[in-house]
Design a protein around this motif. Structure first.
Motif, mmCIF file in Angstrom:
data_model
loop_
_atom_site.group_PDB
_atom_site.id
_atom_site.type_symbol
_atom_site.label_atom_id
_atom_site.label_comp_id
_atom_site.label_asym_id
_atom_site.label_seq_id
_atom_site.Cartn_x
_atom_site.Cartn_y
_atom_site.Cartn_z
ATOM 1 N N SER A 41 0.748 -1.158 0.043
ATOM 2 C CA SER A 41 0.080 0.077 0.118
ATOM 3 C C SER A 41 0.763 1.177 -0.010
ATOM 4 O O SER A 41 0.136 2.328 -0.125
ATOM 5 C CB SER A 41 -0.986 0.101 1.324
ATOM 6 O OG SER A 41 -0.162 -0.046 2.486
ATOM 7 N N ILE A 44 3.633 4.676 -4.345
ATOM 8 C CA ILE A 44 4.636 4.489 -5.288
ATOM 9 C C ILE A 44 5.593 5.709 -5.274
ATOM 10 O O ILE A 44 6.801 5.375 -5.614
ATOM 11 C CB ILE A 44 4.264 3.646 -6.423
ATOM 12 C CG1 ILE A 44 5.422 3.231 -7.172
ATOM 13 C CG2 ILE A 44 3.476 4.789 -7.260
ATOM 14 C CD1 ILE A 44 6.105 1.891 -6.471
ATOM 15 N N LEU A 56 7.424 -4.355 -6.704
ATOM 16 C CA LEU A 56 5.997 -3.835 -6.624
ATOM 17 C C LEU A 56 5.445 -5.003 -7.351
ATOM 18 O O LEU A 56 5.745 -5.822 -7.868
ATOM 19 C CB LEU A 56 6.012 -2.455 -7.432
ATOM 20 C CG LEU A 56 6.381 -2.353 -8.845
ATOM 21 C CD1 LEU A 56 5.609 -3.144 -9.936
ATOM 22 C CD2 LEU A 56 6.252 -0.744 -9.304
ATOM 23 N N HIS A 60 -0.160 -1.351 -8.498
ATOM 24 C CA HIS A 60 0.470 -0.242 -8.265
ATOM 25 C C HIS A 60 0.711 0.617 -9.660
ATOM 26 O O HIS A 60 1.146 1.741 -9.754
ATOM 27 C CB HIS A 60 1.688 -0.467 -7.698
ATOM 28 C CG HIS A 60 1.455 -0.787 -6.199
ATOM 29 N ND1 HIS A 60 1.473 -1.836 -5.563
ATOM 30 C CD2 HIS A 60 1.414 0.100 -4.948
ATOM 31 C CE1 HIS A 60 1.289 -1.904 -4.456
ATOM 32 N NE2 HIS A 60 1.180 -0.787 -4.076
ATOM 33 N N GLU A 63 -1.097 3.822 -10.525
ATOM 34 C CA GLU A 63 -0.845 4.989 -9.738
ATOM 35 C C GLU A 63 0.601 5.582 -10.227
ATOM 36 O O GLU A 63 1.067 6.708 -10.277
ATOM 37 C CB GLU A 63 -0.607 4.529 -8.191
ATOM 38 C CG GLU A 63 0.101 5.602 -7.236
ATOM 39 C CD GLU A 63 -0.008 5.152 -5.948
ATOM 40 O OE1 GLU A 63 0.917 5.756 -5.213
ATOM 41 O OE2 GLU A 63 -0.475 4.125 -5.534
ATOM 42 N N ARG A 333 -5.863 -2.207 -12.810
ATOM 43 C CA ARG A 333 -4.626 -1.309 -12.425
ATOM 44 C C ARG A 333 -4.760 0.259 -12.562
ATOM 45 O O ARG A 333 -3.689 0.791 -12.871
ATOM 46 C CB ARG A 333 -3.544 -2.126 -13.403
ATOM 47 C CG ARG A 333 -3.376 -3.245 -13.100
ATOM 48 C CD ARG A 333 -2.390 -4.193 -14.317
ATOM 49 N NE ARG A 333 -3.186 -4.151 -15.289
ATOM 50 C CZ ARG A 333 -2.473 -4.585 -16.605
ATOM 51 N NH1 ARG A 333 -1.407 -4.802 -16.662
ATOM 52 N NH2 ARG A 333 -3.414 -4.585 -17.739
ATOM 53 N N ASN A 335 -5.401 4.115 -11.753
ATOM 54 C CA ASN A 335 -5.043 4.677 -10.747
ATOM 55 C C ASN A 335 -6.112 5.024 -9.754
ATOM 56 O O ASN A 335 -7.118 5.396 -10.025
ATOM 57 C CB ASN A 335 -4.540 6.238 -11.375
ATOM 58 C CG ASN A 335 -4.181 7.347 -10.122
ATOM 59 O OD1 ASN A 335 -3.599 6.730 -9.238
ATOM 60 N ND2 ASN A 335 -3.970 8.498 -10.264
ATOM 61 N N ILE A 338 -5.609 1.088 -5.947
ATOM 62 C CA ILE A 338 -4.996 0.677 -4.534
ATOM 63 C C ILE A 338 -5.751 1.111 -3.428
ATOM 64 O O ILE A 338 -6.212 0.322 -2.277
ATOM 65 C CB ILE A 338 -3.742 1.198 -4.288
ATOM 66 C CG1 ILE A 338 -2.540 0.430 -5.232
ATOM 67 C CG2 ILE A 338 -3.075 0.737 -2.813
ATOM 68 C CD1 ILE A 338 -2.633 -1.104 -5.090
#
Length: 382
Positions: A41, A44, A56, A60, A63, A333, A335, A338
């Motif tokens: 979490s 990044i 990773l 992620h 992001e 995936r 942005n 997460i």
């Protein structure tokens, strides 16, 4: 001698031992570690400001791309090397790090949610290894010793794997699709049943703590979905675990959500041929079948998963779970995912604690996770 690059990985032997051993041979990289929770979490962009190399997970990437903090590897690696790595990578491990027409990480390590068990305890309880989800539910009702992995993001990831078993054709990786209400409700019913009966001793354990607990205690004889760690097939203290494919629904493939790790290069990194050669060696067949398994790592190369010696040293960990890895699904995936993953897991844990119905959980997840309810920047996969 001062090492030329700073790298960040996570604080389990599977995450750091092989990287550190390889770096010690070359003197090139100074590897640092952070917790599993940080790996899952941590922002990044902040990490990329401090480190040249980042280990990773594929969710992620959205992001990272939104922040512009990684270098595309297809602009750095020799022509044809990425194609070779993709051909040699098991399942979607390589593809999971490709977005917006570029490759952003190399699949250093392969893992997905599989079944972990204590065969000795199953025999004592008079049960065979379950293969179907209905068998898992029966085992849980009859023994009260089936655990779920619910800490951190894993409540949501467990639920997604159940959905994948019910509806294996649905791909969530591009962030544009979501499960049908009847699939969500069925998965939530399973989650409620199993969580209610799961031993209290591991309710708050992350996958590492859960697997360690299983080697040293007898109140958990099986976990149907937990990220596989080959390290627990051979332990100094306690009883080794056996890993099998995740449960199925009828003739469907085993449902699971891909994990594993990739190694990415941050924008701050000054890349040269020595670094590229080192990374390509890490992804090569010799390192993936010999060096990495001998240093507590978990290869992504299909040769490593098929290798007789690698399997003999791990009680057939790789052969016994390869079908699940090949069928494993990608997470969205884009942005913002997460944060969505974190909120959804917290929502599920709170709902389980207060005794929410499967309809309540499913409706809440639809509000949190369905694409039309998610306001975030999206990226394309290819």
């Amino acid at each position: 001698m001062s090492r030329r690059w700073r790298g960040l990985t996570w604080d389990h032997p599977r995450g750091y031992a092989a990287l550190q051993a390889a770096a010690d041979q070359t003197g090139l990289i100074d590897w640092h570690i952070h917790s599993l929770e940080g790996f899952e979490s941590a922002p990044i962009a902040q990490l990329c400001e401090q480190y040249d190399l980042i280990v990773l997970d594929h969710p992620h990437l959205g992001e990272a791309l939104a922040q512009g903090c990684l270098q595309p590897l297809d602009a750095l690696l020799p022509l044809g090397s990425l194609d070779m790595i993709e051909r040699n990578s098991i399942g979607l491990t390589h593809a999971s790090y490709r977005m917006n027409g570029h490759q952003w990480a190399l699949p250093l390590d392969a893992a997905t949610q599989v079944m972990a068990l204590r065969p000795d305890l199953l025999v004592q309880a008079g049960h065979a290894v379950p293969e179907q989800w209905q068998d898992v539910l029966t085992l849980s009702r009859q023994t009260g010793r089936v655990a779920l992995s619910l800490a951190g993001p894993h409540a949501f990831l467990t639920l997604l794997s159940m959905c994948a078993a019910l509806d294996p054709a649905l791909a969530l990786g591009d962030g544009k699709r979501w499960h049908q209400p009847h699939v969500l409700r069925q998965a939530c019913e399973w989650l409620i049943t199993l969580a209610t009966l799961s031993p209290m001793s591991v309710r708050e354990a992350n996958p590492i703590a859960l697997l360690h607990h299983m080697t040293t205690h007898e109140d958990v004889l099986l976990c149907p979905l937990v990220y596989g760690y080959v390290n627990y097939t051979c332990v100094q203290d306690g009883t080794p675990l056996v890993f099998q494919n995740a449960p199925r629904v009828d003739a469907n493939p085993p449902g699971s959500i891909l994990g594993g790790t990739g190694i990415a290069i941050s924008q701050r990194c000054q890349v040269d041929t020595a670094l590229i050669d080192h990374l390509l060696w890490l992804l090569g067949e010799n390192a993936q079948t010999r060096f990495i398994p001998r240093h507590a790592g978990q290869p992504s190369h299909v040769a490593g998963w098929n290798d007789p010696a690698v399997n003999a040293a791990s009680n057939d960990f790789y052969r016994s779970t390869a079908d699940t890895l090949r069928a494993a699904s990608l997470r969205p995936r884009h942005n913002g995912f997460i944060a969505t993953q974190t909120r959804a897991s917290l929502f599920l844990r709170d709902g389980l604690l207060r005794g929410a119905s499967s309809a309540e959980l499913a409706d809440g997840l639809n509000t949190l996770c369905a694409p039309h309810n998610t306001i975030s920047e999206r990226v394309t996969s290819d």
